[in-house]
Design a protein around this motif. Structure first.
Motif, short mmCIF file in Angstrom:
data_model
loop_
_atom_site.label_atom_id
_atom_site.label_comp_id
_atom_site.label_asym_id
_atom_site.label_seq_id
_atom_site.Cartn_x
_atom_site.Cartn_y
_atom_site.Cartn_z
N SER A 86 6.96 -2.49 -3.99
CA SER A 86 5.73 -0.94 -4.85
C SER A 86 5.49 -0.82 -5.39
O SER A 86 6.61 0.16 -6.36
N ASP A 101 4.54 2.59 -6.60
CA ASP A 101 4.84 3.47 -6.10
C ASP A 101 5.87 4.07 -6.31
O ASP A 101 6.12 5.36 -6.48
N ASN A 109 1.22 -1.46 0.06
CA ASN A 109 0.07 0.11 0.11
C ASN A 109 1.18 1.36 0.16
O ASN A 109 0.30 2.63 -0.38
N GLU A 110 1.86 1.16 0.40
CA GLU A 110 3.63 2.42 1.31
C GLU A 110 3.66 2.28 -0.51
O GLU A 110 3.90 1.44 -0.64
#
Length: 810
Positions: free
Chosen positions: A201, A203, A143-144
């Motif tokens: 991730s 991100d 998620n991060e």
């Protein structure tokens, strides 16, 4: 009653030890081949079925034709999954994988280790796919930013334990980024179309997100239960019009997708089930090298035919020996045995032989499994043989084979007329049988087809290895990860070029082998970006030494040169691009590279044309490609003298260790990388060759048994002929000619079938051999020679027998 059948069957088998041994040997080898190929086929068909939601997971495939260049991609744009989920309620979830950055260097202690099984994934990845967690919550793990999920093997490797939550992984990027381990998963199964030890991730991906025209992400959709996939695929044009067309209009002059398509272009998407990807997808940007459903079909057919050849042996020997058992059948019928009882008796015999053969077949399979894994590229373990499903299969197999091989002999033997056989009139019928001849033809026709297949596969592979490919793959040493040298990069190249035997070096991130980096860009013939003048092609960044080091040929214009500062905006194209552009003399012409939407184009002057070279598998035609000057130093190639390779490699490693002591030294030869593109075909060739030899061996076992029996039946005839002056050659010719006629008939049927099958297989290759007549002649001649040697052994033995022994009872 059933026990009595088995007792009688056992006595008959022991009484005829020689023929029993031949039957068991043929069946055992045939069943072992069948089991090995069955293990291979079931493994291939099992890919990605382990996911709990496998029946609802689909990947988006992209089909693009632009300016005459066709792209079949396993990737789509980064925002596509989110847009489809937002607009269409049928989409329950989506997940993306970004693997374009390739391998990563991960720190362990004071050194870095190259990890190839790495990728970036969405936080929703574990909501779509099923990978059980050893530790941590996979549904929230990504998620991060700066988070990573690792496999149990990676956790043990880097931390010595699977309890790695909260620990950090350092990668060797410009910032030496630390990633926090948020979950540890069980190792991904081998039967998966992707296998990763590190999932970072999404991100953290350095990418210009939001571009619907750029296709670099593998996107999976999880559909809600009951979704009509075919109906959903019809909604893709609406997606194209809503999201892609506006961005395309900001980049080029195009009014509608209809106008785009009228110019011969195409932009289409379709879905492929995740369980079909391994065997039915061979696209650009696949996450791994996939299998081929054709080979599953081919190997399945080979397995069935080899099993049938083994069963044919049993049928042939059983019916050939019918004369020896005719009196037994006659007496049984006179004493009151019914036909059904006799059928069950003979089926019990065939089933018992099958059970014994299965036991030996399992032993052969276990012994041969390691060799089979080696030639097929599999890692099938013994545990699969001991699995409950396979054990049930093994238990049922003897009954199936017993029925398959024993039904005809059982009905044939039980149908004898007791009065006729007790008068001794059944011998003639036993000696000749149309069905037995047909079965021999089937055996050798199958063997010839397999031999032709083997020859064609190896001839095609030899053609690939020796065809002029447009560059020199020999004596090129590539060193990977040279970008990690940083400011020492040029010094490293200079030091290596001083080593005796090294004649030059070049940046080589883009190599003419399919495992190398690729970069596809849009270009235009005019500064005005319209559909009519646009096309796609590969754009490789190289330096001035690349073309000479790779042994490529400039057919027009010149190479890049440091003497021309303007070369920073210059471009070299291949012959396919020149043909696409339609210029008689493209040198000096300007083409325009497309930038991001709204940023205009960049003019680039064509300064040279390089002769076409193969940069993908020969299954594909040579596509448009261009070279531009640029930095792409993550791989460096060195031209070396092959006469002193051990010394050169040792010296290169020494220089590497001095300049990059914490980085592993990794190298490869270009010719090996080129050969690796055809691993699937090489493995197929080895498998078919191995089973061709076994098929011929099984057929020869049967032929040997038939020849032995015929020699036994004609003992007195041979004795009379010898007394009357027949030579050994006369006897051998007499016994061989009937079998030779059958083998020639086999070739007659096998050749057209083999020609059709191999022509179909060769269609996969854009560059292929012609099917020469000598391939079929050689396979047929080889079958004839093998059959003749097999028969002659028994024929000569019978011909050399003393006629006095044969006729003394007359």
């Amino acid at each position: 009653m059933q026990l009595n059948y088995l007792k009688i069957a056992w006595r008959n088998l022991v009484k005829n030890r020689f023929f029993t041994l031949l039957n068991i040997a043929g069946l055992a080898i045939g069943v072992a081949c069948f089991l090995l190929i069955s293990l291979y086929v079931t493994d291939e068909l099992s890919y990605d079925h382990y996911h709990e939601k496998a029946d609802r997971i689909y990947r988006i495939n992209s089909d693009i034709i632009f300016g005459g260049t066709e792209l079949k991609l396993a990737v789509s744009s980064d925002p596509m999954g989110a847009a489809l989920k937002k607009d269409y309620p049928e989409v329950e979830e989506f997940a993306r994988i970004y693997a374009s950055e390739g391998s990563k260097m991960i720190k362990k202690g004071n050194a870095f280790i190259q990890e190839n099984n790495v990728a970036y994934a969405d936080s929703t990845f574990f909501d779509v796919f099923t990978f059980p967690a050893v530790e941590g919550d996979t549904h929230t793990a990504l998620n991060e930013p700066n988070t990573v999920v690792i496999s149990a093997t990676a956790a043990q490797k880097y931390f010595g334990t699977t309890h790695a939550i909260g620990k950090f992984v350092e990668i060797n990027d410009d910032n030496h980024t630390l990633f926090k381990v948020t979950a540890v998963i069980k190792d991904m199964p081998l039967n998966s179309h992707f296998r990763y030890d590190f999932l970072f991730s999404m991100d953290n991906v350095d990418y210009g997100f939001g571009n619907y025209l750029s296709h670099n992400f593998v996107t999976y959709l999880l559909f809600k239960k009951g979704t009509d996939i075919k109906a959903f695929e019809k909604k893709f044009p609406a997606y194209v019009n809503k999201y892609i067309l506006p961005q395309a209009q900001g980049m080029m002059q195009v009014k509608s997708m209809e106008e785009f398509e009228k110019m011969g272009n195409k932009l289409a998407y379709h879905l492929i089930p995740v369980t079909d990807i391994h065997l039915r997808s061979d696209r650009s940007a696949e996450l791994s090298v996939n299998g081929n459903i054709q080979y599953v079909y081919i190997f399945s057919a080979v397995a069935i035919f080899i099993l049938l050849i083994a069963c044919v042996n049993f049928m042939n020997l059983s019916t050939a020996r019918s004369a020896n058992r005719s009196k037994e059948v006659g007496i049984r019928k006179v004493l009151g045995s019914e036909k059904n009882t006799l059928v069950r008796q003979f089926l019990a015999e065939s089933t018992l032989v099958s059970f014994i053969a299965i036991v030996f077949a399992v032993g052969i399979t276990m012994l041969a499994l390691s060799y089979f894994n080696g030639i097929s590229g599999k890692t099938i373990s013994m545990s699969k043989i001991a699995g409950p499903g396979f054990l049930v299969f093994l238990f049922c197999l003897p009954f199936v084979i017993g029925l398959l091989a024993g039904t005809y002999p059982a009905f044939y033997l039980s149908s004898f007329n007791p009065i006729t056989v007790l008068k001794g009139k059944s011998n003639a019928a036993a000696k000749k049988s149309m069905l037995r001849s047909a079965l021999v033809v089937f055996q050798f026709a199958t063997s010839i087809i397999l031999m032709v297949g083997t020859m064609v596969v190896y001839k095609q592979l030899n053609y690939i290895q020796n065809k002029k490919i447009g560059f020199n793959k020999e004596q090129v040493l590539t060193v990977e990860g040279t970008w990690s040298l940083g400011n020492n990069y040029q010094a490293f190249r200079n030091e290596i070029e001083k080593i005796p035997g090294v004649t030059g070096s070049t940046q080589a991130a883009y190599l003419p082998v399919s495992s190398s980096s690729r970069s596809d860009n849009t270009f235009f013939k005019e500064a005005v970006m319209d559909v009519k003048g646009g096309f796609n092609m590969q754009n490789w960044r190289i330096d001035e030494n690349y073309i000479p080091i790779m042994g490529m040929e400039i057919v027009a214009g010149r190479n890049f040169s440091k003497a021309f500062q303007s070369d920073s905006n210059a471009i070299i194209i291949n012959e396919s691009t020149a043909q696409l552009l339609g210029y008689k003399d493209p040198v000096g012409k300007i083409i325009y590279s497309g930038a991001n939407p709204g940023e205009g184009t960049v003019p680039q002057t064509i300064i040279g044309v390089v002769k076409n070279f193969h940069f993908e598998s020969m299954k594909q035609r040579i596509a448009p490609l261009c070279f531009t000057l640029g930095n792409a130093n993550w791989v460096t190639a060195f031209k070396v003298d092959s006469r002193n390779l051990p010394y050169i490699i040792k010296e290169v490693e020494k220089k590497w260790t001095a300049m990059a002591p914490t980085m592993p030294f990794r190298y490869e030869f270009l010719d090996e990388a080129f050969s690796n593109m055809y691993n699937a075909e090489q493995r197929a060739g080895k498998v078919v060759l191995s089973f061709s030899i076994l098929a011929i061996l099984i057929a020869c076992i049967g032929l040997f048994g038939l020849a032995s029996y015929m020699a036994e039946q004609r003992t007195k005839e041979i004795g009379v002929r010898k007394v009357l002056g027949a030579t050994v050659n006369n006897i051998v010719t007499m016994m061989s000619k009937d079998f030779m006629k059958l083998v020639l008939l086999s070739a007659f049927f096998a050749i057209p079938l083999a020609a059709w099958g191999m022509h179909y297989w060769l269609q996969d290759f854009a560059y292929r051999i012609n099917l020469s007549w000598w391939i079929f002649a050689a396979a047929s001649l080889l079958a004839i020679v093998i059959a003749l040697i097999t028969i002659s052994f028994q024929a000569i033995k019978a011909a050399l027998t003393n006629p006095v022994k044969s006729l003394r009872s007359e």
